[in-house]
Design a protein around this motif. Sequence first.
Motif, short mmCIF file in Angstrom:
data_model
loop_
_atom_site.label_atom_id
_atom_site.label_comp_id
_atom_site.label_asym_id
_atom_site.label_seq_id
_atom_site.Cartn_x
_atom_site.Cartn_y
_atom_site.Cartn_z
N ALA A 1 17.01 7.64 13.19
CA ALA A 1 15.82 8.38 12.79
C ALA A 1 14.65 7.43 12.55
O ALA A 1 14.83 6.28 12.18
CB ALA A 1 16.11 9.15 11.50
N ASP A 2 13.44 7.92 12.85
CA ASP A 2 12.23 7.27 12.37
C ASP A 2 11.35 8.38 11.82
O ASP A 2 11.77 9.53 11.76
CB ASP A 2 11.57 6.43 13.46
CG ASP A 2 11.38 7.19 14.74
OD1 ASP A 2 11.10 8.41 14.67
OD2 ASP A 2 11.54 6.60 15.82
N PHE A 3 10.13 8.04 11.46
CA PHE A 3 9.33 9.04 10.76
C PHE A 3 8.07 9.39 11.53
O PHE A 3 7.03 9.68 10.96
CB PHE A 3 9.02 8.54 9.35
CG PHE A 3 10.28 8.20 8.61
CD1 PHE A 3 11.09 9.20 8.12
CD2 PHE A 3 10.68 6.89 8.47
CE1 PHE A 3 12.28 8.91 7.48
CE2 PHE A 3 11.87 6.57 7.84
CZ PHE A 3 12.67 7.59 7.34
N ASP A 4 8.16 9.37 12.86
CA ASP A 4 7.00 9.74 13.68
C ASP A 4 7.02 11.23 13.98
O ASP A 4 6.52 11.69 14.99
CB ASP A 4 6.97 8.90 14.97
CG ASP A 4 8.22 9.07 15.81
OD1 ASP A 4 9.11 9.87 15.42
OD2 ASP A 4 8.33 8.38 16.85
N GLY A 5 7.60 12.01 13.10
CA GLY A 5 7.63 13.46 13.28
C GLY A 5 9.04 13.98 13.47
O GLY A 5 9.23 15.17 13.74
N ASP A 6 10.04 13.12 13.31
CA ASP A 6 11.43 13.57 13.43
C ASP A 6 11.72 14.69 12.43
O ASP A 6 11.24 14.67 11.31
CB ASP A 6 12.39 12.41 13.14
CG ASP A 6 12.36 11.34 14.21
OD1 ASP A 6 11.32 11.23 14.89
OD2 ASP A 6 13.36 10.62 14.36
N GLU A 7 12.53 15.65 12.86
CA GLU A 7 12.98 16.69 11.95
C GLU A 7 14.49 16.59 11.81
O GLU A 7 15.18 16.12 12.70
CB GLU A 7 12.62 18.08 12.50
CG GLU A 7 11.13 18.33 12.53
CD GLU A 7 10.81 19.75 13.00
OE1 GLU A 7 11.36 20.70 12.42
OE2 GLU A 7 10.04 19.87 13.96
MG LIG Z 1 11.06 9.70 16.23
#
Ligand SMILES: [Mg+2]
Lengths: 897, 87
Positions: free
Chosen positions: A465-471
């Motif tokens: 996961a990363d935080f570029d819009g991951d749900e």
């Molecule tokens: Mg991502």
Amino acid sequence: MPLPSRIPFYKETDVIDKIVFGVLSPDEIRKISRVTVVRGELYEADGTPVSGGLRDPNFGAIEPGERCPVCGNTRETCPGHFGRIELAKPVFIPHYTDYLYKLLQATCRVCGRITLPSEKIEKYRMIYRRLRARWPQLAKVFSERVIAEAAQATKCPHCGAQQYKINYVKPFHFYEHRGSEGPVRLSPEEVQDRVSRTQSEIEILGFHPERARPEHMIASVLIVPPVSVRPSITLETGLRSEDDLTHALAEIVRQNEKLRNIMMTNAPQTMIEDNWYVLQELVAGYIDNELPGARRLTHRRKRTLKTLAQRLKGKEGRLRGNLSGKRVNFSARTVISPDPNISINEVGVPLEVAMTLTVPMKVTPYNIEEARRYVLNGPYKWPGAVYVYKADEGRKYSLKYANREELAKKLKPGDIVERHLINGDIVLFNRQPSLHRMSIMGHIVRVMPGKTFRLNLLVCPPYNADFDGDEMNLHVPQLEEAMAEARELMLVEKHILTPRYGGPIIGGRQDYISGGYILTVKTSFFTREEVSQLLAAAGYEGELPEPAILKPGPYWTGKQIASLFFPDDLLFKGKSKTNAGDLSCPDEFCFHDSYIVIRHGRLLEGVLDKKAIGAEEPNNVLHMIALEYGNEAARRLLDSLYKSFIRVLELRGLTMSVHDIDLPEEARRRVEELIKEYKKRVYELYREYREGRLETIPGRTPEESLEIKIMDTLDELRKEVQTLAANYLDPFNDVFIMARTGARGSEVNISQMAAMLGQQSVRGKRIARGFRNRPLAHFKPSDVEPEAWGFIKGSFRDGLSPTEVFFHAAAGREGLVDTAVKTSQSGYMQRRLINALQDLYVYYDGTVRDSWGNIIQFKYGEDGVDPMRTYHGKAVDVDRLIEKARAMRARGGVKVA
Amino acid sequence: MASARRRKPKILEHEYVPEHRVLSIEEARDLLKRLGVSPLQLPKISVNDPVAKALGAKPGDIIEIVRKSPTGGKVVYYRFVAAYGKS
Ligand SMILES: [Mg+2]
Ligand SMILES: [Zn+2]
Ligand SMILES: [Zn+2]
Ligand SMILES: [Zn+2]
């Protein structure tokens, strides 16, 4: 006839013993069905269903309050009832035609016997039965051989009738080649007539002689499913919209009645045939509307209808869409964002989500006060409750409407309160694609303001996961058993080590790595105040150690701080990530602080970087702690020391600017020189090639050899520029620290930013496509300049020229295409592997078996070793054992507490 | 004109062919008892497999195969000789 009030369609005590699959006979269909459909219209003018139409009340109760005329139930309990269409003439059922073809080939056209001598049939029958009992797959192959043999016969050995070659043209045409007469089409009626004469011996051909009669593979009566299978919807306009199946069936009924009328008026044979064939197409389309070579059924000439096969097939079909994967309750989905302050075992849940998801809470004498508080708070105040089930009344109350004071008062042990999610609850947390078991882990709830799920950064690697819009998705287990399983088996800390290769998959990345380095590098000293801040961030509550330096004032080293968190007898020796290139040393006598030595839980030398604290780095410090001191010890380390890695960056600062990649004038000049020198070598290669002096690489043409040599030369140039840039840059600038410690980026990236991008390639070749003999019109045809074929001497710092941008984009696109293709292909491979392997498991005796107990492996993995409990695949690390024994002896053979 | 019977089963000596051996009836019985399986639950090998032919194995035999494995050193595997497969 009085109707019973309710016919139960199953008894709870009934046990399914077996399921038999077969082909329904017309008689069976007539017995099952409650209505014969003869009218194509659905409703009368007044809106009531047409009797004998596709919405006849005998199909079952569907309207609220309606009583079923067949079983007497209302819509909730009526299972629905089948109907039938009596076809005016029989038609083929698609997917069965292949079997009919085999039968037509292998049996006599007059007497229906298999066209082989009686003795042979008996012999084959015995063989077939034996095969089917032991090798069912082989029995199928055997059947095919018998069919092939029988199809050769030109004369029936039983009745002597001549046999003709039969031809099958998909989807519904059988032709018989009767010598001089030429090909004659066999109508469904004729085929049905022929195959109905076959006898029980057709079991050799793979037919079950009773349950799958071939004549039933041709429909003379069509079964019509109940309305509950094809429900209609009422639009806001009040208009009714019928299900696709109903549309398809209505067309069949209309065509069927039309055909029946034509037959009664003794119309010309061709007209009957034409209408019969239309009926055939309609019935086939009703069963499968994607048959190759067949007409599609459409809705008003536009949309193709979704009929029976389309409901089952494919990703959205019943099997893959509703059975293998279905939508569930008690789940939530939202964007994820990072929270370095919570435990790796936790997940931050937005208040709104916590007030929507519920957990059933059984009221006991011990929690009744707590339960009352939830009931009093109600659904809109957290922590509250949404429903109360009163066991004594057998009734469920919604706290949205009920009198909460009253309900709280009469709450008794045994009742169930469906309360909000609260801190400490266990939930399952998931990110797609779920490629391994760490893609769904158990987290402890921590309710928070905001609208996103909060996630500790250290668990990003297992979820990818990363935080570029991951749900991500969250599921709340509803039973004590499920909750216990989630806590004991799925909790994050139980998955620090991966079963894939045995190594930590949870652990530091990026800033944690740089922070670990900055904290522990030997140039770092911290004042009492700084040490206090670092230890407070880590949640350390013990005594401060003695400062390492007393003059000019008390100073502590980062190594001292890190040592506070290690187990007291931790032993570790190994190279750090920085132990490379000019700074490499083979053992602990390392001048550059790049060889890690931890003895008795003290970090004596070396820095903590990716090879010590990083994720996906087997045999590092974190791995040893998880393996030898347990998951909980590893989790404590991740929840404490790792926080000081982040804190130290906040104290010192870690950033980058263009100046971090500024090369001194001298370096830039030397890069220019290098480029000139290597370009000369390239020109020389061209000259050698032209003059025929170029040495040809074995198995290559001279042209290919030239190309390969040019690419090698330019690659060498890139390497030289890389070392040069690395030597001129300050190894302690932040960008370089990140690259050296493995936090982010590499020397290649840095040299591309600072000095030169180098050769761009597409499919491993220099860029050559575009115009004739040149990729772009900016260059001469067959140019010898490397720049004409995608060589970029510019750097990101200085900027690229327009042609350089073009080449860079061309190479960059390849990467994007590759990832797109790779993910779809590996996804499909994953699906097939899972389907093939999902039922295999390791028995208690160490063998790997399938669900029938068949043995796949005699010892799991051939060595019976669980990779998760190994030193990166090795069950025992002898060197490490010796080292540990030595260390223990040095301490007087006693394990120090 | 060498007859097929006289030809030596050379494949068994080949480096890439692991050690194969037909179990005696007692050994086979012990194996099945130890694993708690019927012969049909074992992995199979065709009688027509070159190795089975070379050993002269008959349908119903159990062949023991000792292989070298990168993970497990010497690894023992068993196959039930089945009467099917292309000849
Ligand atoms: Mg991502
Ligand atoms: Zn009913
Ligand atoms: Zn005949
Ligand atoms: Zn060194």
